[in-house]
Design a protein around this motif. Structure first.
Motif, PDB file in Angstrom:
ATOM      1  N   GLN A 162     -34.362  25.892  27.298  1.00 36.37           N
ATOM      2  CA  GLN A 162     -34.073  24.677  28.067  1.00 36.37           C
ATOM      3  C   GLN A 162     -33.944  25.001  29.557  1.00 36.37           C
ATOM      4  OE1 GLN A 162     -33.779  21.482  26.981  1.00 36.37           O
ATOM      5  NE2 GLN A 162     -34.166  21.997  24.854  1.00 36.37           N
ATOM      6  N   THR A 163     -33.305  26.120  29.865  1.00 36.21           N
ATOM      7  CA  THR A 163     -33.124  26.520  31.263  1.00 36.21           C
ATOM      8  C   THR A 163     -34.444  26.923  31.900  1.00 36.21           C
ATOM      9  OG1 THR A 163     -30.891  27.303  30.752  1.00 36.21           O
ATOM     10  CG2 THR A 163     -31.878  28.105  32.794  1.00 36.21           C
ATOM     11  N   LEU A 166     -37.004  24.054  33.013  1.00 38.69           N
ATOM     12  CA  LEU A 166     -36.672  23.141  34.117  1.00 38.69           C
ATOM     13  C   LEU A 166     -37.722  23.236  35.223  1.00 38.69           C
ATOM     14  CD1 LEU A 166     -32.835  23.757  34.543  1.00 38.69           C
ATOM     15  CD2 LEU A 166     -33.914  21.609  33.823  1.00 38.69           C
ATOM     16  N   ARG A 168     -39.124  23.621  38.811  1.00 40.08           N
ATOM     17  CA  ARG A 168     -38.524  24.245  39.988  1.00 40.08           C
ATOM     18  C   ARG A 168     -39.299  23.966  41.268  1.00 40.08           C
ATOM     19  NH1 ARG A 168     -37.448  27.520  35.668  1.00 40.08           N
ATOM     20  NH2 ARG A 168     -39.584  28.298  35.687  1.00 40.08           N
ATOM     21  N   ILE A 185     -30.416  27.219  36.852  1.00 38.45           N
ATOM     22  CA  ILE A 185     -30.218  25.767  36.850  1.00 38.45           C
ATOM     23  C   ILE A 185     -30.128  25.253  38.286  1.00 38.45           C
ATOM     24  CG2 ILE A 185     -28.578  23.925  36.284  1.00 38.45           C
ATOM     25  CD1 ILE A 185     -27.960  25.355  33.689  1.00 38.45           C
ATOM     26  N   ALA A 188     -33.413  24.188  40.043  1.00 36.78           N
ATOM     27  CA  ALA A 188     -34.172  23.041  39.544  1.00 36.78           C
ATOM     28  C   ALA A 188     -34.277  21.942  40.599  1.00 36.78           C
ATOM     29  CB  ALA A 188     -33.524  22.494  38.281  1.00 36.78           C
ATOM     30  N   ASP A 191     -32.729  16.305  38.119  1.00 39.47           N
ATOM     31  CA  ASP A 191     -31.338  16.129  37.705  1.00 39.47           C
ATOM     32  C   ASP A 191     -31.075  16.976  36.458  1.00 39.47           C
ATOM     33  OD1 ASP A 191     -28.767  15.237  37.403  1.00 39.47           O
ATOM     34  OD2 ASP A 191     -29.328  13.381  36.388  1.00 39.47           O
ATOM     35  N   THR A 192     -30.065  17.817  36.524  1.00 38.55           N
ATOM     36  CA  THR A 192     -29.759  18.733  35.416  1.00 38.55           C
ATOM     37  C   THR A 192     -28.493  18.337  34.659  1.00 38.55           C
ATOM     38  OG1 THR A 192     -28.534  20.198  36.915  1.00 38.55           O
ATOM     39  CG2 THR A 192     -30.874  20.679  36.589  1.00 38.55           C
ATOM     40  N   LEU A 195     -28.604  18.782  30.832  1.00 43.93           N
ATOM     41  CA  LEU A 195     -28.586  20.191  30.427  1.00 43.93           C
ATOM     42  C   LEU A 195     -27.192  20.788  30.630  1.00 43.93           C
ATOM     43  CD1 LEU A 195     -30.097  22.685  29.424  1.00 43.93           C
ATOM     44  CD2 LEU A 195     -30.730  23.179  31.793  1.00 43.93           C
ATOM     45  N   GLU A 196     -26.546  20.442  31.722  1.00 43.30           N
ATOM     46  CA  GLU A 196     -25.194  20.933  31.977  1.00 43.30           C
ATOM     47  C   GLU A 196     -24.215  20.397  30.936  1.00 43.30           C
ATOM     48  OE1 GLU A 196     -23.789  20.893  36.123  1.00 43.30           O
ATOM     49  OE2 GLU A 196     -25.863  20.467  36.672  1.00 43.30           O
TER      50      GLU A 196
END
Length: 312
Positions: A162-163, A166, A168, A185, A188, A191-192, A195-196
């Motif tokens: 998942q990371t 993202l 970039r 993260i 990226a 909007d993360t 994931l966070e």
């Protein structure tokens, strides 16, 4: 987006401490020294646990697991770190970054759960001494160790891809000295938040739940220790548990700061030095902490070294 993906698969640039070039040589020497101590100390613990029959107990079985974990962690992170500090080349391949991220997350998760398992072992030894060998039988020890390893690698199997996936937007500069989740993260360009949120939810099970179990175990242990009438008995129980508590404090203090805060509040400079602490300092002092306060390990070392000198 196609260009972004292409640039991502070319690899990354680990900025590390290149903004402080005067520190790089000093850090290289310091890290190399701690790396040698980590290899020597943890390999000693593993060998002693295998060679001395007095150490064929649940406590040393879990300690050998911890030492093996620390060896894997340092061998997967420090060589790349030393390579980047020594020369001007700060790059790491995409595959190398992916492997490093996966194992950093996995082994960090394993250690969280393993420390909880070790706390339960101490609870059984001090609070249930008459039933200890029945409770901590070899099969259960193997199952508990398996749970620790599987939970850590399972967590990483979810978070690492998942990371890495993202977007970039062509950014390749990782403001860190290794491929760690908060730093990646932070690169990226989307909007993360989701994931966070996932990372925080998994951290509750991997970080907070084991910590709560450790605190509960030591709450019962403290109550049992205060009930011991003999001063010698209290001192022995304290020495047995204090080593583990020191390791837990060193490890969890940095991990909670690193992984249980939003990425937008993450301080890159503080993150680097904290990561440096649990990457090189904690694995190297773990064997020292356990052996300094442990009579059995000292006796086993004397026995093995004595055999070696006799043979010579």
């Amino acid at each position: 987006m196609e260009n972004d993906n292409t640039s991502s698969f070319e690899g990354f640039i680990l900025v590390g401490f290149s903004d402080h070039p005067h520190l790089e040589l000093i850090l290289f020497v310091v890290i190399l020294t701690f790396y040698g101590l980590t290899l020597l100390g943890n390999m000693t613990i593993i060998l002693l646990s295998a060679l001395d029959s007095r150490l064929h107990t649940p406590m040393y079985f879990f300690l050998a697991n911890l030492s093996f974990l620390d060896l894997c962690f340092t061998m997967g992170t420090i060589p790349q770190m030393l390579y980047n500090l020594w020369g001007s080349d700060k790059t790491i391949s995409y595959l190398g970054c992916a492997i490093q991220l996966y194992f950093v997350l996995a082994l960090g998760g394993v250690e969280c759960v393993l420390l909880a398992v070790m706390a339960y072992d101490r609870y059984a030894a001090i609070c249930r001494p008459l039933h200890y060998t029945v409770i901590m039988h070899p099969r259960l020890c193997g199952q508990l160790a398996s749970v620790a390893w599987l939970s850590g690698f399972g967590n990483s199997l979810i978070m690492a891809p998942q990371t890495l996936m993202l977007p970039r937007c062509g950014h390749r500069r990782v403001n860190h000295f290794l491929c760690e989740m908060p730093a990646l993260i932070g690169m990226a360009c989307v909007d993360t938040m989701s994931l966070e949120a996932l990372a925080f939810a998994l951290a509750i099970f991997i970080i907070l739940a084991p910590l709560i179990l450790i605190l509960i175990s030591y709450g019962y242990i403290a109550r049992a220790v205060f009930r011991i009438k003999s001063a010698t008995g209290r001192k022995k129980a304290f020495n047995t548990c204090s080593s583990h508590l020191i390791v837990v404090s060193l490890f969890y203090g940095t991990i909670i700061y690193m992984y249980l805060q939003p990425a937008n509040t993450y301080s890159q400079h503080q993150g680097k030095f904290l990561t440096l602490f649990y990457t090189i300092v904690t694995p190297s002092v773990n064997p020292l902490i356990y052996t300094l306060r442990n009579k059995d390990v000292k006796e086993a070392m004397k026995k093995v070294l004595g055999k070696g000198s006799t043979e010579v």
